[in-house]
Write an enzyme that holds these catalytic residues in place. Structure first.
Site, PDB file in Angstrom:
ATOM      1  N   ALA A  14       0.791  -1.239   0.000  1.00 58.85           N
ATOM      2  CA  ALA A  14       0.000   0.000   0.000  1.00 58.85           C
ATOM      3  C   ALA A  14       0.820   1.285   0.000  1.00 58.85           C
ATOM      4  O   ALA A  14       0.257   2.363   0.151  1.00 58.85           O
ATOM      5  CB  ALA A  14      -0.938  -0.009   1.206  1.00 58.85           C
ATOM      6  N   ASN A  91      -3.326  -6.762  -2.294  1.00 54.94           N
ATOM      7  CA  ASN A  91      -2.959  -5.925  -3.441  1.00 54.94           C
ATOM      8  C   ASN A  91      -1.490  -6.085  -3.853  1.00 54.94           C
ATOM      9  O   ASN A  91      -1.157  -5.874  -5.020  1.00 54.94           O
ATOM     10  CB  ASN A  91      -3.244  -4.455  -3.092  1.00 54.94           C
ATOM     11  CG  ASN A  91      -2.584  -3.499  -4.057  1.00 54.94           C
ATOM     12  OD1 ASN A  91      -3.071  -3.289  -5.162  1.00 54.94           O
ATOM     13  ND2 ASN A  91      -1.447  -2.926  -3.670  1.00 54.94           N
ATOM     14  N   SER A 143      -5.786  -9.365 -12.370  1.00 56.70           N
ATOM     15  CA  SER A 143      -5.396  -8.551 -13.528  1.00 56.70           C
ATOM     16  C   SER A 143      -6.105  -9.065 -14.773  1.00 56.70           C
ATOM     17  O   SER A 143      -6.407 -10.262 -14.876  1.00 56.70           O
ATOM     18  CB  SER A 143      -3.888  -8.659 -13.743  1.00 56.70           C
ATOM     19  OG  SER A 143      -3.542  -8.131 -15.010  1.00 56.70           O
ATOM     20  N   TYR A 156       3.406 -13.980 -14.463  1.00 59.13           N
ATOM     21  CA  TYR A 156       2.449 -13.016 -13.901  1.00 59.13           C
ATOM     22  C   TYR A 156       1.004 -13.409 -14.245  1.00 59.13           C
ATOM     23  O   TYR A 156       0.123 -13.418 -13.377  1.00 59.13           O
ATOM     24  CB  TYR A 156       2.783 -11.630 -14.461  1.00 59.13           C
ATOM     25  CG  TYR A 156       1.925 -10.502 -13.937  1.00 59.13           C
ATOM     26  CD1 TYR A 156       2.157  -9.949 -12.677  1.00 59.13           C
ATOM     27  CD2 TYR A 156       0.899  -9.966 -14.716  1.00 59.13           C
ATOM     28  CE1 TYR A 156       1.373  -8.896 -12.208  1.00 59.13           C
ATOM     29  CE2 TYR A 156       0.121  -8.916 -14.255  1.00 59.13           C
ATOM     30  CZ  TYR A 156       0.361  -8.378 -12.996  1.00 59.13           C
ATOM     31  OH  TYR A 156      -0.414  -7.338 -12.536  1.00 59.13           O
TER      32      TYR A 156
HETATM   33  P1  NAP Z   1       3.262  -1.065  -7.678  1.00 61.26           P
HETATM   34  O1  NAP Z   1       3.149   0.412  -7.902  1.00 61.26           O
HETATM   35  O2  NAP Z   1       4.500  -1.771  -8.078  1.00 61.26           O
HETATM   36  O3  NAP Z   1       2.911  -1.377  -6.144  1.00 61.26           O
HETATM   37  C1  NAP Z   1       3.019  -2.673  -5.607  1.00 61.26           C
HETATM   38  C2  NAP Z   1       3.484  -2.555  -4.174  1.00 61.26           C
HETATM   39  O4  NAP Z   1       3.636  -3.885  -3.611  1.00 61.26           O
HETATM   40  C3  NAP Z   1       4.850  -1.877  -4.077  1.00 61.26           C
HETATM   41  O5  NAP Z   1       4.868  -0.919  -3.050  1.00 61.26           O
HETATM   42  C4  NAP Z   1       5.776  -3.040  -3.761  1.00 61.26           C
HETATM   43  O6  NAP Z   1       6.954  -2.663  -3.052  1.00 61.26           O
HETATM   44  C5  NAP Z   1       4.883  -3.922  -2.919  1.00 61.26           C
HETATM   45  N1  NAP Z   1       5.418  -5.276  -2.803  1.00 61.26           N
HETATM   46  C6  NAP Z   1       6.176  -5.956  -3.703  1.00 61.26           C
HETATM   47  N2  NAP Z   1       6.507  -7.173  -3.219  1.00 61.26           N
HETATM   48  C7  NAP Z   1       5.962  -7.260  -1.981  1.00 61.26           C
HETATM   49  C8  NAP Z   1       5.969  -8.261  -0.989  1.00 61.26           C
HETATM   50  N3  NAP Z   1       6.618  -9.420  -1.174  1.00 61.26           N
HETATM   51  N4  NAP Z   1       5.308  -8.041   0.178  1.00 61.26           N
HETATM   52  C9  NAP Z   1       4.676  -6.858   0.380  1.00 61.26           C
HETATM   53  N5  NAP Z   1       4.640  -5.859  -0.519  1.00 61.26           N
HETATM   54  C10 NAP Z   1       5.269  -6.058  -1.703  1.00 61.26           C
HETATM   55  O7  NAP Z   1       2.078  -1.824  -8.445  1.00 61.26           O
HETATM   56  P2  NAP Z   1       0.595  -1.367  -8.820  1.00 61.26           P
HETATM   57  O8  NAP Z   1       0.584  -1.079 -10.267  1.00 61.26           O
HETATM   58  O9  NAP Z   1       0.071  -0.393  -7.857  1.00 61.26           O
HETATM   59  O10 NAP Z   1      -0.148  -2.778  -8.653  1.00 61.26           O
HETATM   60  C11 NAP Z   1      -0.888  -3.141  -7.483  1.00 61.26           C
HETATM   61  C12 NAP Z   1      -1.590  -4.456  -7.771  1.00 61.26           C
HETATM   62  O11 NAP Z   1      -2.435  -4.322  -8.909  1.00 61.26           O
HETATM   63  C13 NAP Z   1      -0.637  -5.605  -8.090  1.00 61.26           C
HETATM   64  O12 NAP Z   1      -1.126  -6.813  -7.560  1.00 61.26           O
HETATM   65  C14 NAP Z   1      -0.664  -5.656  -9.601  1.00 61.26           C
HETATM   66  O13 NAP Z   1      -0.324  -6.918 -10.087  1.00 61.26           O
HETATM   67  C15 NAP Z   1      -2.104  -5.306  -9.862  1.00 61.26           C
HETATM   68  N6  NAP Z   1      -2.362  -4.801 -11.201  1.00 61.26           N
HETATM   69  C16 NAP Z   1      -1.748  -3.658 -11.650  1.00 61.26           C
HETATM   70  C17 NAP Z   1      -2.030  -3.197 -12.939  1.00 61.26           C
HETATM   71  C18 NAP Z   1      -1.412  -1.950 -13.503  1.00 61.26           C
HETATM   72  O14 NAP Z   1      -1.642  -1.682 -14.681  1.00 61.26           O
HETATM   73  N7  NAP Z   1      -0.668  -1.181 -12.764  1.00 61.26           N
HETATM   74  C19 NAP Z   1      -2.919  -3.912 -13.755  1.00 61.26           C
HETATM   75  C20 NAP Z   1      -3.508  -5.063 -13.261  1.00 61.26           C
HETATM   76  C21 NAP Z   1      -3.232  -5.490 -11.989  1.00 61.26           C
HETATM   77  P3  NAP Z   1       8.307  -2.357  -3.914  1.00 61.26           P
HETATM   78  O15 NAP Z   1       7.963  -1.261  -4.870  1.00 61.26           O
HETATM   79  O16 NAP Z   1       9.295  -1.986  -2.882  1.00 61.26           O
HETATM   80  O17 NAP Z   1       8.611  -3.654  -4.635  1.00 61.26           O
END
Ligand code: NAP
Length: 248
Positions: A14, A91, A143, A156
């Site tokens: 988050a 998330n 996703s 993924y």
């Molecule tokens: P993001 O900006 O990369 O945020 C993900 C967060 O999760 C980051 O703060 C990350 O920390 C943290 N994280 C990574 N590994 C972790 C772990 N082992 N334990 C706890 N926290 C962890 O990604 P987002 O785009 O907001 O995506 C959020 C969710 O939506 C994800 O599940 C993603 O797959 C899904 N999603 C995203 C999209 C998109 O287009 N952005 C589309 C479909 C689905 P670090 O940055 O330090 O690694």
């Protein structure tokens, strides 16, 4: 009275992106939040910002969702802080993209561990508390590529398709205890995860999106918020797509 006043929610991953947008949205609806992330500095900062902007309790906690003890400890810490757990948003997610032929075993395993095993471990830990309360909401962030598949994302897409299977299975198991389990499947959302896309790829993507724009983190947060509210109490085991129509 705000719609989520008095509710306690855990949100993983988050500190930024979609997780942070969900935290902002649930804060504005009055929920107390237990925010977790692997980035300790980032999550403490996010919690501080939100607790000074809204009149709710927000705790930042460092956690790796792929590790069982971290999940058990995080959920217990949330319960100790709030005396209840009403909502869990799984998330946190990572990508390690490559064509399958070049994909390293570790890159496959790491993505499954964070994106699929993590939500399983967190949901199992939260169930212990929610089942005693005879109420709860679990929302998994899947996703569109878990529904459609995607070249370069065998790891993924498998994790996100698996998360849909997990959602449906837990919905069936947990329903007796009045715990609803749903998934939200975002399309392409403007966050750090998609910022690496070059302009040409972005334009190619846009041409496939009927609503002709990438999504915003708040678009996802609004769907998640609905699944946290009383109005969605008869919805369980479903996947809500927030994708601008790219996959229908
Ligand atoms: P993001 O900006 O990369 O945020 C993900 C967060 O999760 C980051 O703060 C990350 O920390 C943290 N994280 C990574 N590994 C972790 C772990 N082992 N334990 C706890 N926290 C962890 O990604 P987002 O785009 O907001 O995506 C959020 C969710 O939506 C994800 O599940 C993603 O797959 C899904 N999603 C995203 C999209 C998109 O287009 N952005 C589309 C479909 C689905 P670090 O940055 O330090 O690694």
């Amino acid at each position: 009275m705000k719609k989520l006043q008095g509710k306690a929610a855990i949100i993983t991953g988050a500190q930024k992106g979609i997780g942070y947008a969900i935290a902002e949205c649930l804060s504005s609806m009055g929920a107390d939040l237990f925010l977790t992330d692997i980035n300790e500095e980032g999550i403490k900062k996010a919690a501080h910002t939100l607790s000074s902007s809204f009149n709710n309790r927000v705790i930042g906690y460092a956690q790796d969702v792929s590790r069982e003890p971290d999940c058990e400890n995080a959920v217990k810490a949330a319960f100790d802080a709030f005396g209840k757990i009403d909502i869990l948003i799984n998330n946190a997610g990572i990508t390690r993209d490559n064509l399958a032929i070049r994909m390293k075993e570790k890159d496959f395993d790491d993505v499954i561990a964070v994106n699929l095993k993590g939500p399983f471990l967190m949901s199992r830990a939260a169930f212990k508390y929610m089942s005693k309360q005879r109420a709860g909401r679990i929302i998994n962030i899947s996703s569109v590529v878990g529904q459609s598949g995607q070249a370069g994302q065998a790891n993924y897409a498998s994790s996100k398709a698996g998360l849909i299977g997990l959602t449906k299975s837990l919905a069936r198991e947990f329903a007796k205890r009045n715990i609803n389990v749903n998934a939200v499947a975002p399309g392409f959302i403007e966050t750090d995860m998609t910022s690496a896309l070059d302009e040409k790829t972005k334009q190619a993507l846009l041409s496939q999106i009927p609503l002709e724009r990438l999504g915003k983190p708040a678009d996802v947060a609004n769907a998640v918020a609905f699944l946290c509210c009383e109005e969605s109490s008869y919805i369980t085991g479903q996947v809500i797509a927030v994708n601008g129509g790219i996959y229908i």
